[in-house]
Design an enzyme around this catalytic site. Sequence first.
Site, PDB file in Angstrom:
ATOM      1  N   HIS A 144      -2.926  22.618  -5.907  1.00 41.90           N
ATOM      2  CA  HIS A 144      -2.788  21.196  -5.573  1.00 41.90           C
ATOM      3  C   HIS A 144      -2.131  20.349  -6.636  1.00 41.90           C
ATOM      4  CE1 HIS A 144      -4.972  20.767  -1.766  1.00 41.90           C
ATOM      5  NE2 HIS A 144      -5.665  21.816  -2.186  1.00 41.90           N
ATOM      6  N   LYS A 197      -4.797   4.265  -3.075  1.00 43.14           N
ATOM      7  CA  LYS A 197      -4.911   5.660  -3.502  1.00 43.14           C
ATOM      8  C   LYS A 197      -5.616   5.660  -4.842  1.00 43.14           C
ATOM      9  CE  LYS A 197      -0.339   5.953  -3.197  1.00 43.14           C
ATOM     10  NZ  LYS A 197       0.023   7.223  -2.605  1.00 43.14           N
ATOM     11  N   ARG A 198      -5.983   6.844  -5.346  1.00 48.06           N
ATOM     12  CA  ARG A 198      -6.563   6.892  -6.676  1.00 48.06           C
ATOM     13  C   ARG A 198      -5.654   6.183  -7.674  1.00 48.06           C
ATOM     14  NH1 ARG A 198     -11.402   9.835  -7.564  1.00 48.06           N
ATOM     15  NH2 ARG A 198     -10.978   9.314  -9.720  1.00 48.06           N
ATOM     16  N   LYS A 249       0.926   7.882 -10.303  1.00 43.55           N
ATOM     17  CA  LYS A 249       1.114   7.222  -9.001  1.00 43.55           C
ATOM     18  C   LYS A 249       1.780   5.846  -9.155  1.00 43.55           C
ATOM     19  CE  LYS A 249      -2.778   9.594  -6.669  1.00 43.55           C
ATOM     20  NZ  LYS A 249      -2.283  10.083  -5.373  1.00 43.55           N
ATOM     21  N   THR A 271      -0.964  12.480   1.225  1.00 43.58           N
ATOM     22  CA  THR A 271      -1.270  12.479   2.663  1.00 43.58           C
ATOM     23  C   THR A 271      -1.400  11.034   3.144  1.00 43.58           C
ATOM     24  OG1 THR A 271      -3.596  12.783   2.079  1.00 43.58           O
ATOM     25  CG2 THR A 271      -2.394  14.735   2.839  1.00 43.58           C
ATOM     26  N   LYS A 321      -0.316   9.051   6.895  1.00 44.24           N
ATOM     27  CA  LYS A 321      -1.167   8.170   7.708  1.00 44.24           C
ATOM     28  C   LYS A 321      -0.460   6.838   7.985  1.00 44.24           C
ATOM     29  CE  LYS A 321      -5.058   9.957   5.013  1.00 44.24           C
ATOM     30  NZ  LYS A 321      -5.884   9.592   3.821  1.00 44.24           N
TER      31      LYS A 321
HETATM   32  C1  PLP Z   1      -5.723   9.874   2.522  1.00 43.60           C
HETATM   33  C2  PLP Z   1      -6.658   9.471   1.468  1.00 43.60           C
HETATM   34  C3  PLP Z   1      -6.362   9.745   0.123  1.00 43.60           C
HETATM   35  C4  PLP Z   1      -5.075  10.386  -0.320  1.00 43.60           C
HETATM   36  O1  PLP Z   1      -4.109   9.364  -0.520  1.00 43.60           O
HETATM   37  P1  PLP Z   1      -2.758   9.620  -1.328  1.00 43.60           P
HETATM   38  O2  PLP Z   1      -2.005   8.356  -1.093  1.00 43.60           O
HETATM   39  O3  PLP Z   1      -2.083  10.782  -0.675  1.00 43.60           O
HETATM   40  O4  PLP Z   1      -3.101   9.837  -2.733  1.00 43.60           O
HETATM   41  C5  PLP Z   1      -7.268   9.347  -0.841  1.00 43.60           C
HETATM   42  N1  PLP Z   1      -8.409   8.719  -0.521  1.00 43.60           N
HETATM   43  C6  PLP Z   1      -8.713   8.421   0.762  1.00 43.60           C
HETATM   44  C7  PLP Z   1      -9.985   7.714   1.052  1.00 43.60           C
HETATM   45  C8  PLP Z   1      -7.864   8.801   1.796  1.00 43.60           C
HETATM   46  O5  PLP Z   1      -8.196   8.518   3.063  1.00 43.60           O
END
Ligand code: PLP
Length: 804
Positions: free
Chosen positions: A354, A544-545, A550, A652, A656
Amino acid sequence: MSTSPVSLSPEIQDLIIDVLRHRVGKDERAAKPHDWYTATVLSLRDKIIDSWMESTRRTYADGGKRVYYLSLEFLIGRLLRDALSNLDLTHEMAQALKQHGLDLAVLEDLEPDAALGNGGLGRLAACFMESLASLDIPAYGYGIRYVNGMFRQRIDDGWQVELPETWLSHGNPWEFDRRESAYHIGFGGEVVEANGGVKWHPDEVIEASAVDTPVVGWRGKRVNTLRLWTAHALDPIRLDAFNAGDHVAALESDARADSLVRVLYPADSTPAGQELRLRQEYFFSSASIQDIVRRHIQYEKNIRTLPDKAAIQLNDTHPAVAVAELMRLLVDDYGLEFDEAWDVTSRTVAYTNHTLLPEALESWPLPLFERLLPRHMQIIYAINSRVLRDARKAGLDDLAISAISLIDEGGERRVRMANLAFAGAHSVNGVAALHTELMKETVFSDLHKLYPGKINNKTNGVTPRRWLMQCNPGLTGVIKDAIGDAFLDDTEKLQDLNALAGDAQLGERIAEVKRSNKLVLADHIKALTGVRVDPDALFDVQIKRIHEYKRQLLNLIETVALYDQIRSHPEKDWVPRVKIFGGKAAPTYHNAKLIIKLANDIARRINSDPSVGGLLKVVFIPNYNVTLAERIIPAADLSEQISTAGMEASGTGNMKFALNGALTIGTLDGANIEIKDKVGDDNIFIFGLTADEVAARRLDSYNPRDVIENSSELLQAVDAISNGVFSPGEPERYRELMDGLYDHDWFMVAADFDAYAGCQRAVDQLWTDQASWRKKAIHNIANVGWFSSDRTISEYAREIWGVM
Ligand SMILES: *Cc1c(COP(=O)(O)O)cnc(C)c1O
């Protein structure tokens, strides 16, 4: 159209009352909302159980192969809406509750968000579990039932404060305690020779027992099991000590067992480096492997056929010790020769990587590993000697051989978990095309030479049930009206929308749904942060984190630059924007926490400045989690996916957003590249350095100071932050953070700034042409059906697991 195999009897109202009285123990007149919530889940669960048992019986009867997904994280979120929707019982349940004067949506809001994960990796595991059930693949997810999952984030005066998440405080009506499925997990002790073989005598033994949660697939096709392990002391209380008055010591072993399942390590993509973490990894890997082997022997009798009946997928290296544990059981308990055990193990196990971040490649100090797991250490040495022999035979040089070794000999000796997982697996996959290519070229280049063909790609996906149908019923309805409902069973059918992209009426209806989602989010933002935002402004979202790679910082600096521009040129037609941020920082990650504070400092200043006239608002929404993501993503116009190229394995979140009709502004990183290929270059905003260019500039003398000084916009923004414009009470607060940009700028914030800012102005330009914007949004929805986790899981099933 198939109908749900599970249906609520017409007496569902009566059932709920019966459950409320006899299982919750409440009279309907005395019941609190939470009692009704529990009764609702238990009633639904009763319905699920029949289908669950049916699924299990069918698997045994078919003698089919099962998939075992081992993951230290499952970021599940809420389950009630998901289960109702997948069983097509939402309407029926809402009606039944209405008869009792209750609102289903209100009860759904009482469910705690199960956050047994940090971010993308854990959410992937949850999407995969749902897709496995939806594709009717027999599967178990294995993990840890953390008593406190991910911490709850509170923002105090702009700073992140971490609070324990007590998601189990009201009990958990979804789960089944399986005390009968329990295993002994050993730690420490010694290994002794005994009649031809060896025997491990651990000096500490803890019991792992299973807690099961049903996972309902789409249209209830199958119900699989998420099996999470909890820990107990073998002797929960030492009565002698207790009776002698030492109550604390008497309970010590129970406290020690409990500590194993108490916390989820809250670091994202960096190993915690703590003994407890290694104990957790072994605890859950050993329990899972013992469970898998027991089930196999019960039905097949012969351990040698394990690879025909079981596919074990390791989600990152956290369960890598499972390779050594399976070897131990095969050799020590079942008497297989080492070579045969190795063959069985490697044909059963596969590994998903990952991250390429070097600091995130897990390794353990050898003395610690050997003290905790002495028998596994012997086995790892034996595996290593075999791997190194192969490497010599293949003619690899000394440098390559030392990179391949399972033991890092440089300085303090360490056990390399990624090398163990790679060697022990028949498949090693990356999670997006670029990431997989970089695995071959960088971290795994030597292992790739030794085992060519092991590395393969499986681009991530997300479940369209949760991330479209459930979180955005408005959009789902509009799509149904436009192209029919075939896309509900095959997300790639969304492509039928392409032909309608120019249909102004469809564009209008989708825009209406977006606006109503934005209104709901605006109310939520007001309630959580006190900030009033205009639902007609462009909602620009980065959730996101929080991590330097990022690049929330790039977004924040651009926000400051835009703020300057608006104030300098108030006469221009600025596009009203709301900049929305959300995300958690690892508690020990200083810069990430400072970036959260910076976002809040910038927000306070800009939001209270009348000279921007409401054209720009900035909000940091606290406690980002799955439930919040489900609320924010349907309301987003612009999706920020701006990582330094080569550093985001897949992402991911990007998928979405596009599925919900947001346009992406992003770098050529991770799955952004494949999203661009699917939606078309004209329907996405791409900027910045490529992964190759980033690598080249890091080698070549990248001089961020020159870059900053040559960009007046960037220079002005960085200096303002650096000099305390946003932190007048503590002017030096961001000095070091900004100096870091001048000095090394590892994440190429300065290098990409002008391209990013320019791209944002192109976004503004398009926004002023709403017809074009809507058309592009439709092309996004239409063309990202491929990023369904059903597609991802089908690829794993066919190409790695051999189950489809
Ligand atoms: C989808 C999701 C992530 C991953 O987000 P990235 O933008 O790909 O880092 C992290 N936390 C939550 C709660 C998510 O639903």
